[in-house]
Design a protein around this motif. Structure first.
Motif, mmCIF file in Angstrom:
data_model
loop_
_atom_site.group_PDB
_atom_site.id
_atom_site.type_symbol
_atom_site.label_atom_id
_atom_site.label_comp_id
_atom_site.label_asym_id
_atom_site.label_seq_id
_atom_site.Cartn_x
_atom_site.Cartn_y
_atom_site.Cartn_z
ATOM 1 N N LEU A 1 56.986 48.631 15.289
ATOM 2 C CA LEU A 1 56.467 47.944 16.466
ATOM 3 C C LEU A 1 57.632 47.689 17.415
ATOM 4 N N LEU A 2 57.467 48.043 18.665
ATOM 5 C CA LEU A 2 58.534 47.797 19.625
ATOM 6 C C LEU A 2 58.702 46.298 19.861
ATOM 7 N N LEU A 3 59.943 45.875 19.930
ATOM 8 C CA LEU A 3 60.260 44.458 20.043
ATOM 9 C C LEU A 3 59.610 43.835 21.271
ATOM 10 N N GLU A 4 59.617 44.551 22.406
ATOM 11 C CA GLU A 4 59.027 43.967 23.611
ATOM 12 C C GLU A 4 57.526 43.765 23.460
ATOM 13 N N ASP A 5 56.858 44.618 22.683
ATOM 14 C CA ASP A 5 55.421 44.436 22.458
ATOM 15 C C ASP A 5 55.161 43.200 21.606
ATOM 16 N N LEU A 6 56.031 42.976 20.634
ATOM 17 C CA LEU A 6 55.898 41.776 19.803
ATOM 18 C C LEU A 6 56.089 40.519 20.647
ATOM 19 N N ILE A 7 57.065 40.545 21.540
ATOM 20 C CA ILE A 7 57.313 39.383 22.405
ATOM 21 C C ILE A 7 56.147 39.163 23.361
ATOM 22 N N LYS A 8 55.630 40.249 23.925
ATOM 23 C CA LYS A 8 54.488 40.130 24.831
ATOM 24 C C LYS A 8 53.312 39.433 24.140
ATOM 25 N N GLU A 9 53.055 39.815 22.896
ATOM 26 C CA GLU A 9 51.906 39.276 22.166
ATOM 27 C C GLU A 9 52.036 37.782 21.947
ATOM 28 N N HIS A 10 53.257 37.275 21.904
ATOM 29 C CA HIS A 10 53.476 35.850 21.621
ATOM 30 C C HIS A 10 54.112 35.136 22.806
#
Length: 699
Positions: free
Chosen positions: A207-216
């Protein structure tokens, strides 16, 4: 012949884009192993970043200053910027189209880049826990309003632009004002985060880190609801312009420039496709981009992460190039000592097929030898934890005279080189920080040893940096010798770099910025005379780039006189081959393959008395006029034959060679001959070493 500039020369920057396109072709090529294709995509990205931060930035500075003159290829800065950005946009689209195709192929191999929403419950829980424990503590939300000014955005770092609205609405939704904030995606964390797999599954998910941050992202902005989150990235002018003449301390001046680089003018803005209008307007207003240099990217920004990602995947060796371990040079296999071998003969090494360890061992042996009185060396780019630095420090601490010319103006390695220089000074080395107005790009080491009643000088001259990491990735030539003429010239060169010695009449060397270009002209003029007299006349030159107008004109003159010219130019080439009446006798090829072609080699027919040289210099204006560069003759006839074999192998490559046409475009070389891939020693070809020694496995 009267030919216009536009028809005589290819623009340097447009030629560079053609080179990066050849790199991209390796990513597109289905014959390239899959994970290596990802590596080439990463290289395309890093190449483009440097191009924007240096070359395009320089053009923008010229345009801003009102400079409207054309260069020798017929372009104004303004016209060239427009053309470069148009071609860059086309390249980026192809880059991301290739990226999406490669992801599909990788998924078939059991590895996928997924989204948070596609995870199942346990995986979401694990990723949320990773966010809370590892990611959240290092995030810093930066609001942009009247009390908190727009933050300094670091060049080539990944950010998220967040558009927010307050939870408690005071009026209709249309009346609400949105606010913006910026969150930096922490580069200290892995960009591709491994996702726990399903039980008994061998598939790997990331999972790309920026996608994880976006989700939270909502956890960072309590009391607000998130309207949009999109990634963006800024590239700034990274070229240093130190005031060398007016500076009392060059080291301090470079350190000041490094701090200034962080605030370099924005050159390019990359934005995620579909970015919210409010965020985009804020970025454009604050960055004050004067040119249309913003790119909307259909995919994750900055594909540079693919290099580390592809390189770290376990148990996928079948998707990479076959391992090829460098071998120790055969000349030193029967002995533990290098210097006694060099007393008897010269030795040629070719990296990465032959190990860089021999260079380390040369310095280590000299450092520990009680009869060695002095070691002198140039350092341009050095690897982290370099063995050479430790050896030089130990030699100085043992009482030897150690002189190191450290080039602290080596682009993007300035900070590291300053650290090395200070470490060497603490150990007692005499450190020279390059020369005012010039970069020291020559690659040379001199060892002075007491032997009986005399002193003997041992020299290593190379085409590449003293860097064991790049020596595994670049093709470079090195010559070990104790030839007295080369030793005498090496001593004179270091005296010139460290003291006030005037340029001398060299016995062996040609040294830029004073004598290299005249020596090259002299060699080519001699070939012209040989051609006119009906004697063998030929020039074969291998280099990274050819862009100096006077050198190109001299090659045109030689071509018109009947000299056969074959050029192996990996990157930029401003010469147009095959133009009637101008360059019919010139052929230009470029080889882009597993290793970065980096060696600089020159061979001339000499009317039957063949001469071969190795050099640190490309035929560019900066190398010939603004750098300390070195060209060294090869005296040993056996080594000359090895180098000629290398050049001929390159010229016969029909797998990874592209030939330059007079239009400025490149096409893959096709041949009815047996397939030959010069970097893989394919086919029935001469070996570089005699006595059956093989440097690399045949593939």
């Amino acid at each position: 012949m009267n030919v216009s500039s536009a028809k005589k020369y290819i623009n340097r920057d447009l030629s560079w884009l053609e080179f990066n396109r050849r790199v991209l072709e390796e990513a597109v090529d289905p014959g390239t192993p899959l994970l290596e294709r990802f590596q080439f995509l990463s290289i395309v990205q890093s190449n483009l970043d440097e191009f924007m931060s240096v070359r395009v930035a320089g053009l923008q500075a010229q345009s801003k200053a009102g400079y409207t003159k054309t260069d020798f290829t017929g372009y104004t800065p303004q016209g060239l910027i427009k053309r470069l950005m148009k071609r860059t946009a086309m390249m980026v689209k192809e880059q991301y189209r290739t990226y999406r195709e490669l992801l599909k192929l990788l998924a078939k191999e059991g590895v996928s880049l997924t989204t948070f929403r596609d995870l199942h419950g346990d995986q979401k829980d694990a990723m949320t826990a990773y966010f809370n424990e590892i990611v959240y503590p290092v995030l810093t939300p930066m609001a942009v309003d009247q009390s908190r000014p727009f933050p300094l955005l670091h060049s080539k770092e990944l950010y998220l632009a967040v558009v927010l609205k307050q939870e408690e609405r005071r009026g209709s939704e249309e009346d609400e004002e949105s606010v913006c904030a910026i969150v930096q995606v922490p580069s200290i964390l892995s960009r591709a985060v491994p996702v726990p797999g399903r039980r008994n599954s061998r598939k790997l998910s990331y999972l790309l880190l920026e996608d994880l941050i976006k989700e939270h992202i909502g956890l960072l902005f309590s009391g607000f609801r998130t309207e949009a989150v999109h990634a963006f990235r800024v590239t700034r002018n990274s070229d240093l312009t130190p005031n060398e003449e007016g500076s009392e301390d060059l080291l301090q001046e470079i350190e000041k420039e490094l701090r200034r680089r962080r605030r370099g003018l924005p050159v390019r803005l990359e934005i995620e496709k579909g970015m919210h209008g409010d965020a985009l307007e804020l970025l454009r207003d604050e960055l004050e981009l004067e040119y249309d240099t913003s790119d909307e990217i259909d995919g994750p920004l900055d594909l540079g992460f693919l290099s580390k990602f592809a390189g770290s995947l376990p148990n996928y060796e079948h998707l990479r190039y076959p391992k090829q371990e460098p071998v120790y040079p055969v000349e030193f296999e029967e002995t533990d000592d290098i210097l006694p071998v060099l007393r008897e003969k010269d030795v040629f090494v070719y990296h990465p097929y032959e190990s860089f360890e021999v260079v380390n061992d040369f310095i280590l042996e000299a450092a520990d030898d009680p009869n060695v009185l002095a070691i002198k060396m140039t350092l341009y780019r050095v690897s982290v934890n370099s063995v050479l630095i430790q050896a030089l420090a130990r030699a100085a601490e043992s009482g030897k005279q150690v002189t190191v010319v450290v080039e602290i103006k080596a682009r993007f390695d300035e900070a590291r080189n300053i650290a090395w220089a200070r470490q060497l000074e603490k150990a007692g080395c005499h450190v020279v920080y390059g020369l005012v107005g010039l970069k020291t790009h020559a690659k040379i080491t001199l060892v002075v040893r007491r032997e009986a009643d005399t002193l003997r000088r041992y020299v290593h001259v190379g085409t590449g940096n003293y860097n064991e990491n790049t020596a595994r990735l670049y093709t470079d030539a090195g010559l070990f010798t104790s030839h007295p003429d080369i030793g005498a010239d090496a001593t004179a060169l270091f005296n010139e770099m460290t003291g006030y010695s005037a340029p001398r009449l060299w016995s062996a060397f040609a040294v830029a910025p004073v004598s290299l270009r005249p020596r090259l002209f002299e060699l080519i003029d001699a070939e012209i005379e040989h051609a006119k007299a009906g004697r063998p006349a030929r020039v074969i030159a291998k280099m990274n780039s050819l862009s100096n107008q006077s050198m190109i004109d001299k090659l045109y003159e030689a071509s018109q006189a009947g000299v056969k010219i074959e050029l192996i130019v990996r990157g930029v080439c401003c010469l147009r081959p095959g133009v009637p009446g101008l360059s019919e006798n010139i052929r230009v090829i470029s080889i882009v393959d597993r290793y970065l072609e980096h060696a600089r080699i020159l061979a001339v027919a000499g009317g039957g008395d063949e001469q071969v040289y190795i050099s640190s210099a490309d035929w560019m204006t900066r190398n010939l006029s603004r750098r300390v560069e070195l060209m060294c003759p090869v005296y040993d006839p056996g080594i000359r034959l090895m180098l000629m074999n290398l050049l001929q192998m390159n010229l016969r490559d029909n797998q990874k060679a592209r030939e330059l046409s007079s239009t400025g475009s490149y096409a893959k070389v096709t041949s009815a001959e047996e397939p030959l891939r010069s970097q893989f020693l394919a086919g029935d070809i001469p070996l570089w070493k005699s006595a059956g020694a093989v440097l690399a496995s045949r593939k």
